[in-house]
Design a protein around this motif. Sequence first.
Motif, PDB file in Angstrom:
ATOM      1  N   UNK A 130       0.650  -1.259   0.326  1.00 14.13           N
ATOM      2  CA  UNK A 130      -0.032  -0.104  -0.078  1.00 14.13           C
ATOM      3  C   UNK A 130       0.627   1.411   0.162  1.00 14.13           C
ATOM      4  N   UNK A 131       0.722   1.820  -1.336  1.00 13.64           N
ATOM      5  CA  UNK A 131       1.700   2.985  -1.172  1.00 13.64           C
ATOM      6  C   UNK A 131      -0.237   4.450  -0.690  1.00 13.64           C
ATOM      7  N   UNK A 132       0.999   5.611  -0.251  1.00 18.17           N
ATOM      8  CA  UNK A 132       0.101   6.041   0.838  1.00 18.17           C
ATOM      9  C   UNK A 132       0.913   7.575   0.495  1.00 18.17           C
ATOM     10  N   UNK A 133       1.392   8.616  -1.329  1.00 19.58           N
ATOM     11  CA  UNK A 133       1.879   9.405  -1.289  1.00 19.58           C
ATOM     12  C   UNK A 133       1.793  10.732  -0.197  1.00 19.58           C
ATOM     13  N   UNK A 134       0.175  11.209   0.041  1.00 17.69           N
ATOM     14  CA  UNK A 134       0.133  12.200   0.993  1.00 17.69           C
ATOM     15  C   UNK A 134       1.043  11.923   2.389  1.00 17.69           C
ATOM     16  N   UNK A 135       1.943  10.826   2.509  1.00 18.63           N
ATOM     17  CA  UNK A 135       2.775  11.166   3.691  1.00 18.63           C
ATOM     18  C   UNK A 135       4.520  11.523   2.863  1.00 18.63           C
ATOM     19  N   UNK A 136       4.587  10.869   2.187  1.00 20.06           N
ATOM     20  CA  UNK A 136       5.833  11.775   1.597  1.00 20.06           C
ATOM     21  C   UNK A 136       5.682  13.074   1.851  1.00 20.06           C
ATOM     22  N   UNK A 137       4.225  13.709   1.041  1.00 18.32           N
ATOM     23  CA  UNK A 137       3.984  15.568   1.477  1.00 18.32           C
ATOM     24  C   UNK A 137       4.366  16.060   2.780  1.00 18.32           C
ATOM     25  N   UNK A 138       3.593  14.737   3.294  1.00 20.83           N
ATOM     26  CA  UNK A 138       3.661  15.325   5.581  1.00 20.83           C
ATOM     27  C   UNK A 138       5.595  15.298   5.912  1.00 20.83           C
ATOM     28  N   UNK A 139       5.997  14.487   4.971  1.00 20.80           N
ATOM     29  CA  UNK A 139       7.377  14.806   5.366  1.00 20.80           C
ATOM     30  C   UNK A 139       8.193  16.005   4.702  1.00 20.80           C
ATOM     31  N   UNK A 171       5.585  12.666  -6.831  1.00 21.38           N
ATOM     32  CA  UNK A 171       5.169  13.338  -4.900  1.00 21.38           C
ATOM     33  C   UNK A 171       6.406  13.982  -3.887  1.00 21.38           C
ATOM     34  N   UNK A 172       7.481  13.608  -4.520  1.00 21.79           N
ATOM     35  CA  UNK A 172       8.538  14.425  -3.888  1.00 21.79           C
ATOM     36  C   UNK A 172       8.580  15.884  -4.151  1.00 21.79           C
ATOM     37  N   UNK A 173       8.547  15.883  -6.004  1.00 20.67           N
ATOM     38  CA  UNK A 173       8.404  17.246  -6.825  1.00 20.67           C
ATOM     39  C   UNK A 173       6.607  17.766  -6.696  1.00 20.67           C
ATOM     40  N   UNK A 174       6.260  17.000  -6.339  1.00 20.75           N
ATOM     41  CA  UNK A 174       5.135  18.331  -6.585  1.00 20.75           C
ATOM     42  C   UNK A 174       4.937  18.789  -5.128  1.00 20.75           C
TER      43      UNK A 174
END
Length: 613
Positions: A67-76, A114-117
């Motif tokens: 399960x991938x949760x890109x919003x957690x990348x944004x959070x970090x 996700x990182x760049x967004x």
Amino acid sequence: MTDETWSIDKARTVFGVGRNDLHFLDILESGELCIKLQDEQITINEIVQKIKSANGKSPGYVSSFTLRIPQLITYQIKKLRTTFEKVFEELEYDGEFIGIYPVKVNQRSDFVTSVIRSDSEYGLEAGTKAELLLITSVIKKEKHRRIVCNGAKDPDYLRLIRESVEKGFKVAISIESLHEARMVVEHFDPKKTELVFRIKPYLNVEGHWSHSTGRDSKFGLSIHDLYNVVDLLTQAGFTESITTILGHAGSQITDLKSFSRFGQFLTNLYAQLRDMGLTNLENIDFGGGLAIDYTGKHPPDLMYQYARNIVLGIKEMLKESHGKHPFPNIMIESGRGITAPAALVIVEALEVRSVFPAPGGECFSETALTKEEEYLEKISNVTELTDLVDIWNDFHSHFGGMSLAGLGAIFEREMIVGILERATRERLVALGIQSFTSEKQIRSFWHPEHIVIGNFSVFNSIADYVLVQQHFPVVPISNLHVHPETTVRLVDITCDSDGEISHFYLQNTDNVWFTKDKRPLTMPGGMMNDGIPVGILDRLPGSHFVLALVGAYQDAIEMDHNLLGDLPDVELRLREDNTWGITWITGAESIEHLLRDVGYADINVDEDPYMNS
Ligand SMILES: Cc1ncc(COP(=O)(O)O)c(C=O)c1O
């Protein structure tokens, strides 16, 4: 002292749920594990069911998935920037924060995107030609972003860098040896070139990657190299190209004070090099190192302490130059700290196997019954640990070995061992747990007696568990409201006995909490132990376990042991209207693909269940 009452709060403590880097997990009153995205709570079970109904017939459907949760990348990403900005304000630091994502940590396009967004200024780090190609393709319309090129450079890598610069990308080349400096002088135009000195981190840190620091480090310039490199580059007209010094002290550094020493070390070099005339030097790149709290034992403000120690180290050293040099900008190449929370492996439990016969069975013979009673009596009278050890030694000398015995006798023996082990655990609790945590033999009584077969491969999904003994949190997805019955080992479907997860970190509580069958669930001071607590053993088959914090490195280093390939990938997103949705990204890796990879392009896999995925 034991406490038999159970609560959701206790379950949260035991599994580290809601704490530190597991802040996005919670447990509902019903005992279900859920993901919390803003105010929305989504149970893992709902996700499992939704995938099954929507994709159960898709090619490549498997009951376990990532399960991938890109919003957690944004959070970090946001957390890292705001943490540094907070520290800058507190310590009146006048430099900038510059975030750089090292794509080696997870090159997946959903992660890099996700990182760049998440941050319009975030840069990217490449360690190889292929990674540079990936980066320039992903940011081809955003050429303002910084690219740091690390790694050993051959002429092809340098040519690719030169072409990227010519296309308008903002690339900084790290110089890691005199040889590399010579090649740069030969092939690059000083006016169009930005250079980074990658310095060996002269620093002692504890941990698995301690060999990546100090004089023996595989990467970077030693101080004697630095002199020669500066000399060569200044003579060749590259003085103004040098903007940055970089030191990477290793991954997952939990000794936070070492960042302050590292800050001092790199700042000293920064000041010395500026004194030598490199006045365009304005950044210190601290590489990676930001730790993730895999065990739940670290302080909740790990990231803040990391940032604060770096800044304190720099300020301490700059004091000595009395304002002669500006505060350097701080570049951070954290990858683990950015991506680890954003992936979870959800493993279906296929079946449960038991080491001992179920309790409550009858002994077959009178002699066996007498023996069982004799040893039970001895165990219940023990007052010293040494006596307990003696009793077991005595038992094994009489009943051990593989003497020729009928199956019935062996069955009886196993049943008696199971019964005596349970009695021993009871006795150990009565004797007081603190006194025997270090006794290896005693700890063996806590070893799980149930094995859960999980539909996954440790080697493919969490290879670091076997490669570097990396601990990952494991949580069953349901029945967490029930006082755990016992503990289990989660084993995979490879034929390799290393393919199992049993480590579980016992959280620090004042008193030990126990499972119903008297295995510890917590421990004063905290401790790594074997055995994942489970609520109701009988309800495990068909249910799932979550392996959390697997978003860093695990996708990059996966192995196809036993020709077991990637699990399906599923993305979870919270929409703007606070509803959630899942996207099936890819199904499980096809058998045909796995076979082709090992040279069997001609095998026709008619029955490939994952074909066309
Ligand atoms: C130069 C460099 N920067 C950054 C990283 C990423 O570090 P971390 O694992 O702490 O995210 C690494 C990892 O090896 C590295 O070599």
